[in-house]
Write a protein that holds these residues in place. Structure first.
Motif, PDB file in Angstrom:
ATOM      1  N   PHE A  73       0.840  -1.195   0.000  1.00  0.00           N
ATOM      2  CA  PHE A  73       0.000   0.000   0.000  1.00  0.00           C
ATOM      3  C   PHE A  73       0.877   1.248   0.000  1.00  0.00           C
ATOM      4  O   PHE A  73       1.899   1.298   0.651  1.00  0.00           O
ATOM      5  CB  PHE A  73      -0.902   0.023   1.240  1.00  0.00           C
ATOM      6  N   LYS A  74       0.417   2.251  -0.740  1.00  0.00           N
ATOM      7  CA  LYS A  74       1.143   3.516  -0.775  1.00  0.00           C
ATOM      8  C   LYS A  74       0.341   4.643  -0.151  1.00  0.00           C
ATOM      9  O   LYS A  74       0.898   5.650   0.242  1.00  0.00           O
ATOM     10  CB  LYS A  74       1.512   3.861  -2.212  1.00  0.00           C
ATOM     11  N   GLU A  75      -0.984   4.476  -0.082  1.00  0.00           N
ATOM     12  CA  GLU A  75      -1.873   5.505   0.450  1.00  0.00           C
ATOM     13  C   GLU A  75      -2.836   4.886   1.450  1.00  0.00           C
ATOM     14  O   GLU A  75      -3.213   3.717   1.327  1.00  0.00           O
ATOM     15  CB  GLU A  75      -2.685   6.161  -0.674  1.00  0.00           C
ATOM     16  N   ALA A  76      -3.262   5.678   2.426  1.00  0.00           N
ATOM     17  CA  ALA A  76      -4.196   5.209   3.447  1.00  0.00           C
ATOM     18  C   ALA A  76      -5.517   4.752   2.827  1.00  0.00           C
ATOM     19  O   ALA A  76      -6.126   3.785   3.290  1.00  0.00           O
ATOM     20  CB  ALA A  76      -4.438   6.303   4.482  1.00  0.00           C
ATOM     21  N   GLU A  77      -5.949   5.403   1.765  1.00  0.00           N
ATOM     22  CA  GLU A  77      -7.213   5.038   1.114  1.00  0.00           C
ATOM     23  C   GLU A  77      -7.172   3.620   0.563  1.00  0.00           C
ATOM     24  O   GLU A  77      -8.186   2.922   0.518  1.00  0.00           O
ATOM     25  CB  GLU A  77      -7.555   6.025  -0.006  1.00  0.00           C
ATOM     26  N   GLU A  78      -5.999   3.174   0.131  1.00  0.00           N
ATOM     27  CA  GLU A  78      -5.849   1.806  -0.364  1.00  0.00           C
ATOM     28  C   GLU A  78      -6.071   0.801   0.760  1.00  0.00           C
ATOM     29  O   GLU A  78      -6.638  -0.268   0.538  1.00  0.00           O
ATOM     30  CB  GLU A  78      -4.460   1.601  -0.959  1.00  0.00           C
ATOM     31  N   ILE A  79      -5.647   1.158   1.955  1.00  0.00           N
ATOM     32  CA  ILE A  79      -5.837   0.279   3.113  1.00  0.00           C
ATOM     33  C   ILE A  79      -7.321   0.147   3.424  1.00  0.00           C
ATOM     34  O   ILE A  79      -7.816  -0.956   3.671  1.00  0.00           O
ATOM     35  CB  ILE A  79      -5.049   0.804   4.329  1.00  0.00           C
ATOM     36  N   VAL A  80      -8.047   1.257   3.390  1.00  0.00           N
ATOM     37  CA  VAL A  80      -9.487   1.222   3.640  1.00  0.00           C
ATOM     38  C   VAL A  80     -10.166   0.318   2.616  1.00  0.00           C
ATOM     39  O   VAL A  80     -10.989  -0.533   2.968  1.00  0.00           O
ATOM     40  CB  VAL A  80     -10.095   2.644   3.608  1.00  0.00           C
ATOM     41  N   GLY A  81      -9.825   0.458   1.360  1.00  0.00           N
ATOM     42  CA  GLY A  81     -10.437  -0.338   0.302  1.00  0.00           C
ATOM     43  C   GLY A  81     -10.171  -1.825   0.404  1.00  0.00           C
ATOM     44  O   GLY A  81     -10.996  -2.639  -0.009  1.00  0.00           O
TER      45      GLY A  81
END
Length: 91
Positions: free
Chosen positions: A58-66
């Motif tokens: 993951f590079k962004e926090a939004e990717e973790i949420v998804g």
């Protein structure tokens, strides 16, 4: 998870040396009962990211949420003020 001491929280992938800033999450912690799972809350929703997915690049926090599983959605709840029962009041 790394806490920088300046109000920033970073997830580190030790295999790739990547850091993802998760400071925008309202709450975050590692679940010790299921080693390595990452629990976090964002905008009234509680999520779990399995340990097996934790270092998926993951590079962004939004990717973790998804990539996470939604455990509970509290966004429709409202606060209701109630009076404490007499037995719960200080004497």
């Amino acid at each position: 998870m790394i806490q920088t001491g300046r109000g920033r929280f970073l997830l580190e992938d030790p295999n790739r040396g990547l850091l993802v800033d998760v400071s925008s999450f309202d709450w975050r912690d590692l679940d010790l009962s299921t080693p390595g799972d990452f629990l976090f809350a964002v905008k009234g929703r509680l999520y779990r990211l399995k340990a097996t997915k934790l270092f998926a690049g993951f590079k962004e926090a939004e990717e973790i949420v998804g990539a996470s599983t939604l455990l509970a959605d509290f966004t429709t709840l409202t606060f209701e003020q109630i009076t404490a029962p007499v037995w719960a009041l200080p004497s």
